[in-house]
Motif scaffolding. Structure first.
Motif, PDB file in Angstrom:
ATOM      1  N   SER A 259       0.856  -1.178   0.000  1.00  0.00           N
ATOM      2  CA  SER A 259       0.000   0.000   0.000  1.00  0.00           C
ATOM      3  C   SER A 259       0.896   1.233   0.000  1.00  0.00           C
ATOM      4  CB  SER A 259      -0.898   0.013   1.237  1.00  0.00           C
ATOM      5  OG  SER A 259      -1.779  -1.088   1.196  1.00  0.00           O
ATOM      6  N   ASP A 260       0.647   2.141  -0.912  1.00  0.00           N
ATOM      7  CA  ASP A 260       1.404   3.396  -0.935  1.00  0.00           C
ATOM      8  C   ASP A 260       0.548   4.476  -1.583  1.00  0.00           C
ATOM      9  OD1 ASP A 260       1.443   2.878  -3.654  1.00  0.00           O
ATOM     10  OD2 ASP A 260       3.576   2.382  -3.749  1.00  0.00           O
ATOM     11  N   HIS A 261       1.186   5.590  -1.945  1.00  0.00           N
ATOM     12  CA  HIS A 261       0.434   6.708  -2.514  1.00  0.00           C
ATOM     13  C   HIS A 261      -0.217   6.352  -3.849  1.00  0.00           C
ATOM     14  CE1 HIS A 261       4.524   6.734  -3.984  1.00  0.00           C
ATOM     15  NE2 HIS A 261       4.160   7.477  -5.008  1.00  0.00           N
ATOM     16  N   ARG A 262       0.189   5.244  -4.446  1.00  0.00           N
ATOM     17  CA  ARG A 262      -0.407   4.861  -5.727  1.00  0.00           C
ATOM     18  C   ARG A 262      -1.637   3.977  -5.541  1.00  0.00           C
ATOM     19  NH1 ARG A 262       5.166   4.786  -7.110  1.00  0.00           N
ATOM     20  NH2 ARG A 262       5.638   6.389  -8.654  1.00  0.00           N
ATOM     21  N   GLY A 263      -1.851   3.467  -4.339  1.00  0.00           N
ATOM     22  CA  GLY A 263      -3.034   2.637  -4.114  1.00  0.00           C
ATOM     23  C   GLY A 263      -2.777   1.598  -3.038  1.00  0.00           C
ATOM     24  N   SER A 264      -3.846   0.989  -2.580  1.00  0.00           N
ATOM     25  CA  SER A 264      -3.706  -0.029  -1.537  1.00  0.00           C
ATOM     26  C   SER A 264      -3.271  -1.344  -2.163  1.00  0.00           C
ATOM     27  CB  SER A 264      -5.034  -0.216  -0.800  1.00  0.00           C
ATOM     28  OG  SER A 264      -5.971  -0.839  -1.671  1.00  0.00           O
ATOM     29  N   ALA A 265      -2.708  -2.209  -1.323  1.00  0.00           N
ATOM     30  CA  ALA A 265      -2.261  -3.519  -1.804  1.00  0.00           C
ATOM     31  C   ALA A 265      -3.436  -4.286  -2.404  1.00  0.00           C
ATOM     32  CB  ALA A 265      -1.621  -4.297  -0.654  1.00  0.00           C
ATOM     33  N   ALA A 266      -4.593  -4.226  -1.751  1.00  0.00           N
ATOM     34  CA  ALA A 266      -5.761  -4.975  -2.230  1.00  0.00           C
ATOM     35  C   ALA A 266      -6.196  -4.472  -3.603  1.00  0.00           C
ATOM     36  CB  ALA A 266      -6.908  -4.837  -1.226  1.00  0.00           C
ATOM     37  N   TYR A 267      -6.151  -3.147  -3.757  1.00  0.00           N
ATOM     38  CA  TYR A 267      -6.535  -2.550  -5.037  1.00  0.00           C
ATOM     39  C   TYR A 267      -5.588  -3.023  -6.149  1.00  0.00           C
ATOM     40  CZ  TYR A 267      -6.875   1.151  -8.600  1.00  0.00           C
ATOM     41  OH  TYR A 267      -6.986   1.852  -9.770  1.00  0.00           O
ATOM     42  N   LYS A 268      -4.289  -2.997  -5.860  1.00  0.00           N
ATOM     43  CA  LYS A 268      -3.303  -3.385  -6.878  1.00  0.00           C
ATOM     44  C   LYS A 268      -3.467  -4.859  -7.266  1.00  0.00           C
ATOM     45  CE  LYS A 268       0.084   0.025  -5.375  1.00  0.00           C
ATOM     46  NZ  LYS A 268       1.441   0.233  -4.833  1.00  0.00           N
ATOM     47  N   ARG A 269      -3.731  -5.702  -6.261  1.00  0.00           N
ATOM     48  CA  ARG A 269      -3.976  -7.120  -6.551  1.00  0.00           C
ATOM     49  C   ARG A 269      -5.168  -7.278  -7.497  1.00  0.00           C
ATOM     50  NH1 ARG A 269      -1.337 -10.890  -3.424  1.00  0.00           N
ATOM     51  NH2 ARG A 269      -0.674  -9.961  -1.464  1.00  0.00           N
ATOM     52  N   HIS A 270      -6.193  -6.490  -7.208  1.00  0.00           N
ATOM     53  CA  HIS A 270      -7.395  -6.533  -8.039  1.00  0.00           C
ATOM     54  C   HIS A 270      -7.061  -6.124  -9.476  1.00  0.00           C
ATOM     55  CE1 HIS A 270     -11.642  -6.210  -9.034  1.00  0.00           C
ATOM     56  NE2 HIS A 270     -11.373  -5.043  -9.590  1.00  0.00           N
ATOM     57  N   VAL A 271      -6.223  -5.091  -9.602  1.00  0.00           N
ATOM     58  CA  VAL A 271      -5.874  -4.606 -10.942  1.00  0.00           C
ATOM     59  C   VAL A 271      -5.052  -5.665 -11.695  1.00  0.00           C
ATOM     60  CG1 VAL A 271      -4.643  -2.828 -12.258  1.00  0.00           C
ATOM     61  CG2 VAL A 271      -6.011  -2.179 -10.273  1.00  0.00           C
ATOM     62  N   VAL A 272      -4.159  -6.383 -10.981  1.00  0.00           N
ATOM     63  CA  VAL A 272      -3.385  -7.446 -11.630  1.00  0.00           C
ATOM     64  C   VAL A 272      -4.341  -8.453 -12.278  1.00  0.00           C
ATOM     65  CG1 VAL A 272      -1.868  -9.443 -11.253  1.00  0.00           C
ATOM     66  CG2 VAL A 272      -1.334  -7.246 -10.162  1.00  0.00           C
ATOM     67  N   ALA A 273      -5.314  -8.917 -11.501  1.00  0.00           N
ATOM     68  CA  ALA A 273      -6.275  -9.907 -12.013  1.00  0.00           C
ATOM     69  C   ALA A 273      -7.068  -9.332 -13.186  1.00  0.00           C
ATOM     70  CB  ALA A 273      -7.206 -10.357 -10.894  1.00  0.00           C
ATOM     71  N   THR A 274      -7.473  -8.072 -13.034  1.00  0.00           N
ATOM     72  CA  THR A 274      -8.260  -7.430 -14.087  1.00  0.00           C
ATOM     73  C   THR A 274      -7.460  -7.326 -15.380  1.00  0.00           C
ATOM     74  OG1 THR A 274      -9.410  -6.145 -12.416  1.00  0.00           O
ATOM     75  CG2 THR A 274      -9.576  -5.340 -14.681  1.00  0.00           C
ATOM     76  N   PHE A 275      -6.192  -6.925 -15.262  1.00  0.00           N
ATOM     77  CA  PHE A 275      -5.367  -6.746 -16.457  1.00  0.00           C
ATOM     78  C   PHE A 275      -5.074  -8.086 -17.136  1.00  0.00           C
ATOM     79  CE2 PHE A 275      -3.194  -2.345 -15.680  1.00  0.00           C
ATOM     80  CZ  PHE A 275      -4.421  -1.741 -15.846  1.00  0.00           C
ATOM     81  N   VAL A 276      -4.778  -9.120 -16.344  1.00  0.00           N
ATOM     82  CA  VAL A 276      -4.525 -10.439 -16.945  1.00  0.00           C
ATOM     83  C   VAL A 276      -5.769 -10.875 -17.713  1.00  0.00           C
ATOM     84  CG1 VAL A 276      -4.097 -12.889 -16.473  1.00  0.00           C
ATOM     85  CG2 VAL A 276      -2.801 -11.137 -15.231  1.00  0.00           C
ATOM     86  N   THR A 277      -6.930 -10.733 -17.089  1.00  0.00           N
ATOM     87  CA  THR A 277      -8.190 -11.109 -17.732  1.00  0.00           C
ATOM     88  C   THR A 277      -8.409 -10.293 -19.006  1.00  0.00           C
ATOM     89  OG1 THR A 277      -9.096 -11.557 -15.552  1.00  0.00           O
ATOM     90  CG2 THR A 277     -10.683 -11.345 -17.348  1.00  0.00           C
ATOM     91  N   ARG A 278      -8.173  -8.988 -18.887  1.00  0.00           N
ATOM     92  CA  ARG A 278      -8.428  -8.102 -20.017  1.00  0.00           C
ATOM     93  C   ARG A 278      -7.546  -8.456 -21.216  1.00  0.00           C
ATOM     94  NH1 ARG A 278      -8.867  -1.888 -18.093  1.00  0.00           N
ATOM     95  NH2 ARG A 278     -10.600  -2.534 -16.758  1.00  0.00           N
ATOM     96  N   ILE A 279      -6.263  -8.682 -20.945  1.00  0.00           N
ATOM     97  CA  ILE A 279      -5.358  -8.981 -22.068  1.00  0.00           C
ATOM     98  C   ILE A 279      -5.724 -10.329 -22.692  1.00  0.00           C
ATOM     99  CG2 ILE A 279      -2.980  -9.414 -22.793  1.00  0.00           C
ATOM    100  CD1 ILE A 279      -2.096  -7.545 -20.469  1.00  0.00           C
ATOM    101  N   LEU A 280      -5.854 -11.358 -21.839  1.00  0.00           N
ATOM    102  CA  LEU A 280      -6.140 -12.691 -22.389  1.00  0.00           C
ATOM    103  C   LEU A 280      -7.467 -12.709 -23.136  1.00  0.00           C
ATOM    104  CD1 LEU A 280      -4.908 -14.986 -19.453  1.00  0.00           C
ATOM    105  CD2 LEU A 280      -3.859 -14.733 -21.722  1.00  0.00           C
ATOM    106  N   SER A 281      -8.472 -12.034 -22.591  1.00  0.00           N
ATOM    107  CA  SER A 281      -9.797 -12.040 -23.243  1.00  0.00           C
ATOM    108  C   SER A 281      -9.780 -11.285 -24.555  1.00  0.00           C
ATOM    109  CB  SER A 281     -10.854 -11.406 -22.329  1.00  0.00           C
ATOM    110  OG  SER A 281     -10.824 -11.997 -21.065  1.00  0.00           O
ATOM    111  N   SER A 282      -8.842 -10.367 -24.707  1.00  0.00           N
ATOM    112  CA  SER A 282      -8.804  -9.566 -25.942  1.00  0.00           C
ATOM    113  C   SER A 282      -8.132 -10.327 -27.081  1.00  0.00           C
ATOM    114  CB  SER A 282      -8.047  -8.259 -25.685  1.00  0.00           C
ATOM    115  OG  SER A 282      -6.656  -8.520 -25.585  1.00  0.00           O
ATOM    116  N   LEU A 283      -7.443 -11.417 -26.780  1.00  0.00           N
ATOM    117  CA  LEU A 283      -6.727 -12.133 -27.835  1.00  0.00           C
ATOM    118  C   LEU A 283      -7.698 -12.871 -28.750  1.00  0.00           C
ATOM    119  CD1 LEU A 283      -3.767 -13.593 -25.735  1.00  0.00           C
ATOM    120  CD2 LEU A 283      -3.929 -11.368 -26.867  1.00  0.00           C
ATOM    121  N   GLU A 284      -7.303 -12.961 -30.015  1.00  0.00           N
ATOM    122  CA  GLU A 284      -8.155 -13.628 -30.994  1.00  0.00           C
ATOM    123  C   GLU A 284      -8.455 -15.073 -30.580  1.00  0.00           C
ATOM    124  OE1 GLU A 284      -7.203 -14.007 -35.452  1.00  0.00           O
ATOM    125  OE2 GLU A 284      -7.017 -11.868 -34.954  1.00  0.00           O
TER     126      GLU A 284
END
Lengths: 291, 182
Positions: A259-284
């Protein structure tokens, strides 16, 4: 602000550069783009006795694919060179997605990919990208060339495995097994900031089956994190929503955000999952329905 | 007042490394002896007296010190002067000719693209590089190209308008040029 005093040489061959590094006995730094080194020298975090400026060495500004698909990025290839290459999206989609989100446009005209990798900032973007792609650094020294895997190249904050008399002359990505796809997503508070979270995904596939995969995480640990379990889970599978969901969870679990000025640890973990999902789902390759 | 450039020279002792460089700034060639640690920003400001280049953050963040290096925008506080040896540099002073302003400058004037003016030289040079490559940019492309230049008056709205107007001005100029020759 001035750096402390240093001597300067701008050799015109790789051999000369290596010789200068050897003679400086570990007191020299290599100057490529200088977009991290120069600020650090001005702030006196770094005080090399000598700079070996490699910008006058011809033949290092390339980025190109070998006939076998090996992709090579020379030591003087600037971020901008990759950003402006329209063919890169199909050739190297993960690199193409990362290049435009490195620092800001002015820094990208000077900064180099290989220089960033050597600088080894624990929060740098390229290390995640190259780790996901299974890339390597080619180092040249007095006794010849050797390759070092990007995932092992960094051995501490701002430290790498280069010997003092070795010059990193290129980074390369091995040819894909089948077709290549992937992406890089970066959450940043403003352009030029370090990533709050960065996720690099590389997928190689044959038919609808993943043959090889890599996931690199930026900004969510003390250094780059290779989400190996998440990537391995994809191999041999098709990209259905259930597989993608499990990979995203595994990547999120292995991240170690603070957790730091960029966001909480929980938030960042959530973003990791979201980004992995977003990239993989966008692939052909991704399928809409669970198999 | 002693300039930083002179301080560096005065401190120089026999073992101070001095390099000779030849650089073309705004079309004029200069040959100077400098210490390698002299920054490009200080070369143009102190040694050449071109104080239109502003040093803002001095930490590679703000883009106020942007100059064109062989046509590409660079942060002149993040390059050493010796690296410019044999290269061409354009500062804000190189935009206007003796008789007229550059269309970029006209755009900033007409659209009030500045408040305090500190970021303006860097903004104009980044805009110049953009328009050289892309004479008809969209608003998004302008915002993207200027995203390395900070304006703390937050006059971005008018800066973007200024670049749009400059782009239109440049295109009109070219059309007029074509008409004259046809």
């Amino acid at each position: 602000m001035y750096p402390s005093r240093f001597s300067y040489d701008a050799p015109t061959t790789v051999a000369e550069a290596i010789d200068l590094l050897r003679r400086a006995g570990g007191e020299a730094k290599v100057l490529a783009g200088g977009q991290s080194l120069v600020p650090m020298m001005k702030l006196r975090f770094a005080s090399p006795e000598m700079l070996v400026d490699i910008n006058n060495i011809p033949g290092l500004a390339y980025h190109s694919a070998d006939p076998d698909g090996t992709y090579r990025i020379g030591a003087l290839c600037r971020h901008e060179d990759l950003e402006k290459d329209a063919e890169l999206v199909t050739q190297q989609p993960t690199i193409a997605a990362a290049a435009p989100v490195i620092a800001d446009p002015i820094v990208r005209t000077r900064g180099t990919v290989v220089g960033s990798l050597c600088h080894a900032d624990p929060q740098g973007d390229w290390a995640s990208v190259m780790s996901a792609l299974g890339g390597s650094i080619v180092a040249e020294g007095p006794s010849g060339r050797r390759s070092i895997q990007c995932a092992e190249f960094v051995n501490g904050p701002f430290q790498n495995l280069l010997e003092f008399d070795e010059l990193a002359i290129e980074a390369f990505v091995p040819p894909p097994v089948g077709a290549r796809s992937g992406g890089y997503l970066k959450l940043e508070r403003r352009i030029g900031d370090f990533a709050t979270v960065g996720v690099a995904v590389s997928v190689e596939s044959s038919g609808d089956q993943v043959t090889r995969a890599g996931i690199g995480l930026t900004g969510v640990g003390p250094s780059t994190i290779c989400a190996e379990a998440a990537a391995e889970l994809l191999v041999g599978q098709d990209l259905n929503p259930e597989t993608i969901h499990r990979a995203a969870e595994l990547a999120s679990e292995i991240s170690q955000p603070r957790s730091d000025h960029r966001g909480s640890a929980a938030y960042k973990r959530h973003v990791v999952a979201t980004f992995v999902t977003r990239i993989l789902s966008s692939l052909e390759l991704a399928t809409r329905e669970a198999a | 007042m002693t300039s930083l450039f002179e301080v560096v020279s005065e401190e120089a002792s026999a073992d101070t490394p001095i390099r000779r460089l030849t650089v073309t700034v705004n079309g004029n060639q200069h040959t100077l002896d400098v210490e390698p640690r002299l920054l490009l920003a200080h070369l143009v400001r102190q040694a050449l007296g071109l104080t239109g280049t502003h040093v803002g953050c001095d930490t590679t963040n703000c883009g106020a010190c942007t100059v064109l290096f062989d046509g590409s925008p660079v942060k002149s506080c993040t390059m050493f002067a010796v690296q410019a040896d044999g290269h061409e540099v354009t500062t804000v002073e190189g935009l206007a000719s003796a008789s007229e302003l550059d269309p970029i400058q006209e755009g900033f004037k007409d659209e009030h693209g500045l408040q305090c003016g500190f970021c303006t030289p860097g903004m104009m040079l980044s805009a110049k590089a953009l328009l050289n490559e892309n004479p008809d940019p969209t608003e998004d492309e302008i915002r993207w190209a200027l995203s390395g230049n900070l304006c703390r008056c937050t006059g971005y709205q008018n800066i973007v308008k200024a670049v749009l107007r400059a782009a239109a001005g440049l295109r009109n100029q070219e059309d007029a040029g074509e008409d004259e020759t046809s």
